[in-house]
Design a protein around this motif. Structure first.
Motif, PDB file in Angstrom:
ATOM      1  N   HIS A  56      27.084  45.984  28.074  1.00 12.69           N
ATOM      2  CA  HIS A  56      28.250  46.641  27.486  1.00 12.69           C
ATOM      3  C   HIS A  56      28.907  45.786  26.420  1.00 12.69           C
ATOM      4  N   ALA A  57      28.710  44.504  26.451  1.00 12.39           N
ATOM      5  CA  ALA A  57      29.388  43.615  25.510  1.00 12.39           C
ATOM      6  C   ALA A  57      28.472  43.161  24.389  1.00 12.39           C
ATOM      7  N   GLY A  58      27.324  43.776  24.235  1.00  5.57           N
ATOM      8  CA  GLY A  58      26.409  43.398  23.159  1.00  5.57           C
ATOM      9  C   GLY A  58      25.743  42.081  23.448  1.00  5.57           C
ATOM     10  N   SER A  59      25.915  41.100  22.567  1.00  2.23           N
ATOM     11  CA  SER A  59      25.239  39.816  22.725  1.00  2.23           C
ATOM     12  C   SER A  59      26.069  38.805  23.505  1.00  2.23           C
ATOM     13  N   ARG A  60      27.238  39.199  23.965  1.00  7.03           N
ATOM     14  CA  ARG A  60      28.096  38.276  24.711  1.00  7.03           C
ATOM     15  C   ARG A  60      27.451  37.938  26.050  1.00  7.03           C
ATOM     16  N   GLU A  61      27.462  36.674  26.412  1.00  6.39           N
ATOM     17  CA  GLU A  61      26.864  36.253  27.667  1.00  6.39           C
ATOM     18  C   GLU A  61      27.947  35.980  28.691  1.00  6.39           C
ATOM     19  N   GLU A  62      27.673  36.380  29.935  1.00  4.20           N
ATOM     20  CA  GLU A  62      28.579  36.099  31.034  1.00  4.20           C
ATOM     21  C   GLU A  62      27.962  35.023  31.902  1.00  4.20           C
ATOM     22  N   VAL A  63      28.799  34.187  32.461  1.00  3.28           N
ATOM     23  CA  VAL A  63      28.328  33.148  33.360  1.00  3.28           C
ATOM     24  C   VAL A  63      28.825  33.509  34.760  1.00  3.28           C
ATOM     25  N   GLU A  64      27.891  33.624  35.692  1.00  2.00           N
ATOM     26  CA  GLU A  64      28.255  33.961  37.057  1.00  2.00           C
ATOM     27  C   GLU A  64      28.826  32.738  37.760  1.00  2.00           C
ATOM     28  N   GLU A  65      29.717  32.967  38.699  1.00  2.00           N
ATOM     29  CA  GLU A  65      30.296  31.900  39.500  1.00  2.00           C
ATOM     30  C   GLU A  65      29.304  31.428  40.552  1.00  2.00           C
ATOM     31  N   THR A  66      29.344  30.160  40.835  1.00  2.00           N
ATOM     32  CA  THR A  66      28.579  29.664  41.977  1.00  2.00           C
ATOM     33  C   THR A  66      29.373  29.984  43.233  1.00  2.00           C
ATOM     34  N   PHE A  67      28.747  29.864  44.374  1.00  2.00           N
ATOM     35  CA  PHE A  67      29.444  30.126  45.636  1.00  2.00           C
ATOM     36  C   PHE A  67      30.626  29.178  45.793  1.00  2.00           C
ATOM     37  N   ASN A  68      30.427  27.907  45.456  1.00  2.00           N
ATOM     38  CA  ASN A  68      31.504  26.916  45.594  1.00  2.00           C
ATOM     39  C   ASN A  68      32.697  27.248  44.700  1.00  2.00           C
ATOM     40  N   GLU A  69      32.418  27.699  43.472  1.00  2.00           N
ATOM     41  CA  GLU A  69      33.500  28.071  42.570  1.00  2.00           C
ATOM     42  C   GLU A  69      34.253  29.290  43.107  1.00  2.00           C
ATOM     43  N   PHE A  70      33.515  30.257  43.634  1.00  2.00           N
ATOM     44  CA  PHE A  70      34.117  31.452  44.219  1.00  2.00           C
ATOM     45  C   PHE A  70      34.978  31.064  45.421  1.00  2.00           C
ATOM     46  N   TYR A  71      34.453  30.214  46.276  1.00  2.00           N
ATOM     47  CA  TYR A  71      35.189  29.768  47.467  1.00  2.00           C
ATOM     48  C   TYR A  71      36.477  29.060  47.070  1.00  2.00           C
ATOM     49  N   GLU A  72      36.401  28.202  46.065  1.00  2.00           N
ATOM     50  CA  GLU A  72      37.597  27.492  45.594  1.00  2.00           C
ATOM     51  C   GLU A  72      38.640  28.465  45.062  1.00  2.00           C
ATOM     52  N   ARG A  73      38.171  29.470  44.313  1.00  2.93           N
ATOM     53  CA  ARG A  73      39.095  30.462  43.761  1.00  2.93           C
ATOM     54  C   ARG A  73      39.771  31.248  44.884  1.00  2.93           C
ATOM     55  N   VAL A  74      38.997  31.652  45.888  1.00  4.40           N
ATOM     56  CA  VAL A  74      39.564  32.376  47.029  1.00  4.40           C
ATOM     57  C   VAL A  74      40.541  31.475  47.782  1.00  4.40           C
ATOM     58  N   ALA A  75      40.170  30.226  48.005  1.00  9.30           N
ATOM     59  CA  ALA A  75      41.036  29.295  48.732  1.00  9.30           C
ATOM     60  C   ALA A  75      42.354  29.084  47.986  1.00  9.30           C
ATOM     61  N   MET A  76      42.264  28.858  46.674  1.00  7.85           N
ATOM     62  CA  MET A  76      43.493  28.660  45.895  1.00  7.85           C
ATOM     63  C   MET A  76      44.373  29.898  45.934  1.00  7.85           C
ATOM     64  N   THR A  77      43.760  31.056  45.876  1.00  8.38           N
ATOM     65  CA  THR A  77      44.525  32.302  45.952  1.00  8.38           C
ATOM     66  C   THR A  77      45.206  32.427  47.306  1.00  8.38           C
ATOM     67  N   CYS A  78      44.504  32.087  48.358  1.00 10.57           N
ATOM     68  CA  CYS A  78      45.091  32.134  49.705  1.00 10.57           C
ATOM     69  C   CYS A  78      46.261  31.168  49.832  1.00 10.57           C
ATOM     70  N   PHE A  79      46.108  29.964  49.285  1.00 11.52           N
ATOM     71  CA  PHE A  79      47.194  28.978  49.338  1.00 11.52           C
ATOM     72  C   PHE A  79      48.382  29.427  48.485  1.00 11.52           C
ATOM     73  N   ARG A  80      48.073  29.934  47.295  1.00 11.91           N
ATOM     74  CA  ARG A  80      49.130  30.283  46.340  1.00 11.91           C
ATOM     75  C   ARG A  80      49.904  31.534  46.746  1.00 11.91           C
ATOM     76  N   TYR A  81      49.203  32.572  47.151  1.00 13.58           N
ATOM     77  CA  TYR A  81      49.858  33.862  47.362  1.00 13.58           C
ATOM     78  C   TYR A  81      50.040  34.262  48.824  1.00 13.58           C
ATOM     79  N   LEU A  82      49.204  33.751  49.700  1.00 11.56           N
ATOM     80  CA  LEU A  82      49.232  34.230  51.079  1.00 11.56           C
ATOM     81  C   LEU A  82      49.842  33.242  52.056  1.00 11.56           C
ATOM     82  N   GLY A  83      50.233  32.082  51.566  1.00 15.49           N
ATOM     83  CA  GLY A  83      50.911  31.115  52.421  1.00 15.49           C
ATOM     84  C   GLY A  83      49.995  30.350  53.366  1.00 15.49           C
TER      85      GLY A  83
END
Length: 134
Positions: free
Chosen positions: A11-38
């Motif tokens: 959909h974006a033509g020649s633009r490339e997307e970089v997928e998250e690794t599991f560790n990056e995803f886990y860190e993002r979820v953890a930070m979200t839990c700490f930041r927003y969910l207490g």
């Protein structure tokens, strides 16, 4: 550590997307839990299911919308409370007392289910009785 994989987005033509690794995803979820969910530690993050996470995050987003509503309502009420009207050549406040601006007792009665008697209640009762008789 896992390597990142690259995928081309059709959909974006020649633009490339970089997928998250599991560790990056886990860190993002953890930070979200700490930041927003207490959450206070990683054990809490490890014990949450994806369904619970999505549900909690959707609830948090709704809570944030409610908070935005309160902020905008406060701004509107500030503007309303300061409203002025012309009375001849003078300019007077629309609300001369706080109770004219906000009737606290009326709000309490509404929440508690207390109905104030209307001067038309007797008339309504009279009409009902007349319909039964006639």
């Amino acid at each position: 550590m896992q390597e990142r994989s690259e995928a081309t987005d059709d959909h974006a033509g020649s633009r490339e997307e970089v997928e998250e690794t599991f560790n990056e995803f886990y860190e993002r979820v953890a930070m979200t839990c700490f930041r927003y969910l207490g959450f206070k530690n990683l054990d809490q993050v490890d014990n949450i299911t994806p369904y619970e996470y999505r549900l909690l995050m959707k609830s948090k987003e709704l809570e944030m919308v409610d908070e935005e509503y309160k902020i905008h309502l406060q701004a509107y009420l500030n503007m309303s409370a300061q409203a002025k009207k012309r009375a001849g050549k003078k300019v007077k406040p629309v609300y001369t007392t706080f109770n004219k601006f906000y009737n606290y007792q009326k709000s309490l009665d509404r929440v508690m289910g207390i109905k104030k008697k209307s001067k038309f209640d007797g008339l309504a009762q009279f009409i009902k009785e007349q319909k039964k008789e006639g």
